[in-house]
Design a protein around this motif. Structure first.
Motif, PDB file in Angstrom:
ATOM      1  N   MET A   1     -28.880  27.026 -15.958  1.00 36.86           N
ATOM      2  CA  MET A   1     -29.619  28.280 -16.165  1.00 36.86           C
ATOM      3  C   MET A   1     -30.275  28.261 -17.537  1.00 36.86           C
ATOM      4  SD  MET A   1     -28.358  32.210 -15.667  1.00 36.86           S
ATOM      5  CE  MET A   1     -27.163  32.250 -17.004  1.00 36.86           C
ATOM      6  N   TYR A  24     -25.326  26.017 -20.635  1.00 37.09           N
ATOM      7  CA  TYR A  24     -26.596  26.672 -20.356  1.00 37.09           C
ATOM      8  C   TYR A  24     -27.695  25.991 -21.170  1.00 37.09           C
ATOM      9  CZ  TYR A  24     -23.776  30.452 -18.363  1.00 37.09           C
ATOM     10  OH  TYR A  24     -22.898  31.178 -17.610  1.00 37.09           O
ATOM     11  N   ASP A  65     -34.497  32.110 -17.194  1.00 39.29           N
ATOM     12  CA  ASP A  65     -33.835  32.913 -16.159  1.00 39.29           C
ATOM     13  C   ASP A  65     -33.399  34.265 -16.702  1.00 39.29           C
ATOM     14  OD1 ASP A  65     -33.725  30.991 -13.856  1.00 39.29           O
ATOM     15  OD2 ASP A  65     -32.699  29.786 -15.383  1.00 39.29           O
ATOM     16  N   GLU A 243     -25.201  35.122 -13.422  1.00 43.04           N
ATOM     17  CA  GLU A 243     -25.205  33.795 -12.801  1.00 43.04           C
ATOM     18  C   GLU A 243     -24.506  33.825 -11.447  1.00 43.04           C
ATOM     19  OE1 GLU A 243     -24.384  29.218 -14.215  1.00 43.04           O
ATOM     20  OE2 GLU A 243     -22.983  30.767 -14.863  1.00 43.04           O
ATOM     21  N   THR A 246     -26.772  35.062  -8.634  1.00 39.18           N
ATOM     22  CA  THR A 246     -27.944  34.267  -8.258  1.00 39.18           C
ATOM     23  C   THR A 246     -27.581  33.159  -7.281  1.00 39.18           C
ATOM     24  OG1 THR A 246     -27.642  32.830 -10.199  1.00 39.18           O
ATOM     25  CG2 THR A 246     -29.091  34.725 -10.441  1.00 39.18           C
TER      26      THR A 246
END
Length: 246
Positions: A1, A24, A65, A243, A246
């Motif tokens: 992400m 990340y 994101d 997260e 998603t």
């Protein structure tokens, strides 16, 4: 992400560490006011985005994101722009807003809402330590007969912009002892600060309390309508929750 982190605070540095450990893809953004900033430990861009349209173009190109706004609590224009544009572009965003300082019974603090109110709380011909940043210096040109000290991180060739005063060069962190020694050396009568909150700037407030120096405290902007958190853990929870969805 992919995470865009608008940085520049101690909390932003701590967030970078936590985010990187979670693997990340973090891009930190600094405004460029400080020369040779410390390494954040992630990909870092330095400088403004070029206003609202520039920010939109950057978001369109790099497509993060999520966006975490961990700028200074008084960077209201940046935070407002971020919130509006991210909402418009449907990019989830969160404002990290640390808690305000709250005076103890022994503290001599006077709260004001505007810079214009500060001069009404400072006696003429006083020695004032200004901790509201160099960009606010022009708002203090009408303090009658006062001598203004303003601390900044980097040396500059520019002259002090007010008739009476000087820059004090120093790079944080500062201890209470550091601030006590400085205030005594400069014979400070008033301390002027923004209600930024956080641990990093508390030593000067503690030093002022010990020396019974009046503190003029500028109230922070209104962020009541923002999606926000006030701790590193809560911010990380928000990231994890997003997260998971998603």
């Amino acid at each position: 992400m992919k995470v865009l982190l608008l940085a520049g605070t101690q909390e932003a540095r701590l967030l970078v560490s936590r985010l990187v450990k979670k693997n990340y893809d973090v891009i930190a953004s600094l405004n460029g006011n400080t020369r040779n900033p410390n390494n954040l430990g992630c990909k870092t861009r330095i400088g403004g985005f070029g206003g609202s349209e520039g920010f939109r173009m950057w978001l369109t190109k790099f497509q993060p994101d999520i966006v975490i706004d961990a700028t200074h609590p008084f960077a209201c224009s940046i935070s407002t722009r971020t919130e509006i544009i991210c909402r418009d572009m449907k990019i989830p965003s969160i404002l990290f807003l640390r808690d305000e300082w709250i005076p103890k019974k022994t503290d001599n603090w006077r709260f004001v809402d505007k810079y214009e109110e500060i001069k009404n709380n400072i006696a003429s011909h006083s020695r004032v330590f200004l901790a509201t940043g160099t960009q606010s210096l022009d708002k203090f040109d009408k303090l009658e007969g006062c001598y203004i000290f303003c601390r900044k991180i980097d040396k500059t060739k520019n002259k002090f912009p007010l008739n009476c005063g000087e820059f004090i060069i120093g790079r944080p962190p500062f201890t209470v002892k550091d601030e006590l020694n400085l205030f005594r050396k400069l014979r400070i009568d008033y301390l002027v600060v923004k209600n930024s909150g956080g641990k990093a700037s508390e030593p000067k407030l503690k030093a002022a309390s010990i020396m019974d120096i009046p503190v003029i405290m500028l109230n922070r902007p209104d962020y009541s309508n923002f999606n926000k958190v006030n701790s590193i853990d809560k911010c990380m929870d928000w990231v994890s929750n997003f997260e998971n969805k998603t």
